[in-house]
Write a protein that holds these residues in place. Structure first.
Motif, short mmCIF file in Angstrom:
data_model
loop_
_atom_site.label_atom_id
_atom_site.label_comp_id
_atom_site.label_asym_id
_atom_site.label_seq_id
_atom_site.Cartn_x
_atom_site.Cartn_y
_atom_site.Cartn_z
N VAL A 98 0.84 -1.20 0.00
CA VAL A 98 0.00 0.00 0.00
C VAL A 98 0.87 1.25 0.00
O VAL A 98 0.66 2.17 -0.79
N GLU A 99 1.84 1.26 0.90
CA GLU A 99 2.73 2.42 0.97
C GLU A 99 3.54 2.57 -0.31
O GLU A 99 3.78 3.68 -0.78
N ALA A 100 3.97 1.43 -0.86
CA ALA A 100 4.74 1.48 -2.11
C ALA A 100 3.90 2.06 -3.25
O ALA A 100 4.41 2.79 -4.11
N CYS A 101 2.61 1.74 -3.28
CA CYS A 101 1.73 2.25 -4.34
C CYS A 101 1.69 3.78 -4.34
O CYS A 101 1.62 4.41 -5.40
N VAL A 102 1.72 4.37 -3.15
CA VAL A 102 1.72 5.82 -3.06
C VAL A 102 2.94 6.40 -3.74
O VAL A 102 2.86 7.32 -4.56
N SER A 103 4.10 5.83 -3.40
CA SER A 103 5.35 6.33 -3.98
C SER A 103 5.40 6.12 -5.48
O SER A 103 5.81 7.01 -6.23
N ILE A 104 4.97 4.95 -5.92
CA ILE A 104 5.03 4.64 -7.35
C ILE A 104 4.07 5.52 -8.15
O ILE A 104 4.41 6.02 -9.22
N ALA A 105 2.87 5.73 -7.62
CA ALA A 105 1.85 6.50 -8.34
C ALA A 105 2.30 7.94 -8.60
O ALA A 105 1.91 8.55 -9.60
N THR A 106 3.09 8.49 -7.68
CA THR A 106 3.55 9.87 -7.88
C THR A 106 4.55 9.99 -9.03
O THR A 106 4.77 11.08 -9.56
N LEU A 107 5.12 8.86 -9.43
CA LEU A 107 6.16 8.88 -10.48
C LEU A 107 5.63 8.54 -11.86
O LEU A 107 6.29 8.83 -12.86
N LEU A 108 4.44 7.91 -11.92
CA LEU A 108 3.93 7.40 -13.19
C LEU A 108 2.92 8.33 -13.83
O LEU A 108 2.20 9.05 -13.14
N PRO A 109 2.84 8.33 -15.18
CA PRO A 109 1.76 9.06 -15.85
C PRO A 109 0.42 8.38 -15.56
O PRO A 109 0.38 7.20 -15.20
N GLN A 110 -0.68 9.14 -15.72
CA GLN A 110 -2.02 8.64 -15.36
C GLN A 110 -2.38 7.29 -15.98
O GLN A 110 -2.89 6.42 -15.27
N PRO A 111 -2.13 7.06 -17.29
CA PRO A 111 -2.49 5.75 -17.85
C PRO A 111 -1.79 4.59 -17.14
O PRO A 111 -2.40 3.53 -16.92
N ASP A 112 -0.54 4.80 -16.76
CA ASP A 112 0.20 3.73 -16.08
C ASP A 112 -0.28 3.54 -14.64
O ASP A 112 -0.28 2.43 -14.12
N VAL A 113 -0.68 4.64 -14.01
CA VAL A 113 -1.25 4.52 -12.66
C VAL A 113 -2.49 3.65 -12.71
O VAL A 113 -2.68 2.75 -11.89
N GLU A 114 -3.35 3.93 -13.68
CA GLU A 114 -4.59 3.17 -13.84
C GLU A 114 -4.30 1.70 -14.13
O GLU A 114 -4.93 0.80 -13.55
N ALA A 115 -3.33 1.44 -15.00
CA ALA A 115 -3.06 0.06 -15.43
C ALA A 115 -2.23 -0.73 -14.42
O ALA A 115 -2.46 -1.93 -14.23
#
Length: 462
Positions: A98-115
């Protein structure tokens, strides 16, 4: 699990619990080595539902113990029912995800966050382990900022609703604590609509939650919704909730509402709350638990400023004076500081007519503790009241109290004269204060003599 005959299959779980909680690291390591035997005795179902949750709750330990546990659990696949159940050996990995998802989501463009990120987050928000859902609730505001407004509207709003309704109180409390922040971070163009259509109904249910920690968490943030929703929505929808919380049986809920009144005051004015506010304050002020009484005293200057001097004098002044004679010293001390803050807020003229006469009247109280409270109050009030009031009204009482029969009162007279001395003019010090201190310097009590001499030295009267 192992009984007296040494059969590990009869080893009592209570013994394991004691050993795993023991301060001796070696004993905990030896217990961990028995886990596979215990799991065999329990069977796969009880290992999954009882043993593993127990280990998760119990062991937050030294690296050596955690390493031994990891080595044991590495051989647990068959003991939990095979590969299809092996995920239950990973509660910690999912928590960290869960915590890792926060960090990763801030680095990815929206389509990649969704996918790439959202499938994991959706699964975590509905995870069978309440700890994983708790982690999602605890990190919700960070998740919201990381995934952006569109994903928030599509995915996080329904997920947040579910967390607010979660079957576990810990999860509901964590989500309730995020209500204000979540609402603030919603897209501005749809914020009000989302709150009114999706969030408010959940909030209303939490106001009457069966768990006091959930209600308390909500009470600490709910007032902040008023600045987000505006005057009309606050009066129509939020005000009934505030009033219900002010009557809640849990003191912490009432305190949390009272401590955040400034939010509502900015939007609708405090008068809207006053009729329900007063009974709640009185109840808290007279609560059997002294720490509850202490907490409401701390909020009194804030309330006084919001309610205004007229309302305060009419409704709350008597409470503030009653605290001065409370049987708990910490309450009397806090009440003294409270008076000082009130004088700073309402002014010396108000103090002269409203507070000072009542304080000075206590100098004749049969209880010497109450007489000492008079001296404590004079010490605290002298500076905000100023030289004239101190010299004309308070000093004579202090000087008279130098004849008190109780030594504790007399040495507090000396300490009070030392405190108020710098406010007085030099003539008063020489003609009125010095003779009294000279008398106390030769008092029969050693402590009185000590504090009197110290006062004379500090005030340069020796």
């Amino acid at each position: 699990m192992a009984g007296a005959d040494g059969d590990d299959s009869l080893y009592p779980i209570a013994v394991l619990i004691d050993e795993l909680r023991n301060e001796d690291v070696q004993l905990r390591l030896n217990s961990i080595k028995k886990l596979s035997t215990i799991a065999l005795a329990l069977g796969v179902e009880r290992t999954r539902t009882e043993l593993l949750p127990f280990l998760t709750d119990t062991i937050y330990d030294e690296d050596e113990v955690l390493l031994a546990l990891a080595e044991q659990l590495g051989n647990f696949t068959l003991l939990v029912g095979g590969p299809e159940h092996v995920h239950c050996l990973l509660d910690s990995v999912r928590l960290l995800a869960v915590e890792a998802c926060v960090s990763i989501a801030t680095l990815l463009p929206q389509p990649d966050v969704e996918a790439l990120v959202m499938p994991t987050l959706r699964q975590a928000a509905e995870d069978k382990s309440w700890r994983v859902r708790y982690m999602v609730a605890d990190k919700f505001s960070e998740l919201q900022k990381a995934v952006g407004p569109e994903i928030t509207k599509a995915d996080l709003v329904p997920a947040f609703q579910n967390l607010l309704k979660d079957c576990e109180a810990e999860v509901r409390a964590a989500a309730a604590n995020k209500v204000k922040e979540f609402c603030e971070n919603l897209p501005e163009d749809s914020r009000e609509n989302i709150i009114m259509s999706h969030i408010l109904s959940c909030v209303k249910e939490l106001v009457t939650d069966t768990n006091q920690h959930v209600k308390s968490a909500l009470a600490s943030v709910i007032m902040g919704l008023s600045t987000i929703l505006g005057k009309d929505n606050t009066i129509e929808h939020l005000l009934p909730l505030f009033l219900a919380q002010l009557k809640d049986e849990c003191p912490e809920v009432r305190l949390n509402i009272i401590s955040n009144l400034d939010c509502v005051n900015e939007v609708i004015g405090i008068r809207q709350l006053s009729q329900s506010l007063l009974p709640a304050i009185v109840e808290l002020a007279e609560d059997a638990k002294w720490r509850v009484r202490l907490a409401i005293i701390d909020y009194m200057p804030l309330l006084a400023g919001q309610l205004g001097v007229e309302f305060f004098d009419e409704k709350l002044n008597s409470l503030c004076m009653a605290w001065l004679v409370d049987h708990v010293y910490a309450i009397r001390e806090a009440a003294t500081n409270n008076l000082m803050k009130l004088v700073e807020k309402f002014g010396a003229d108000w103090a002269q007519t409203t507070i000072v006469p009542k304080v000075l009247a206590m100098s004749n109280d049969p209880n010497y503790l109450h007489r000492m409270t008079t001296l404590f109050c004079i010490s605290a009030l002298s500076e905000p009241c100023g030289q004239e009031i101190t010299c004309k009204h308070m000093l004579p009482v202090v000087l008279t109290m130098s004849n008190d029969q109780v030594a504790n009162v007399r040495f507090n007279v000396a300490k009070t004269l030392q405190k108020i001395g710098p406010i007085l003019d030099s003539n008063t010090l020489q003609t009125e204060v010095k003779p009294v201190l000279e008398k106390l310097v030769v008092d029969q009590d050693m402590d009185v003599r000590y504090f009197a001499q110290e006062a004379m030295n500090v005030l340069a009267l020796s």
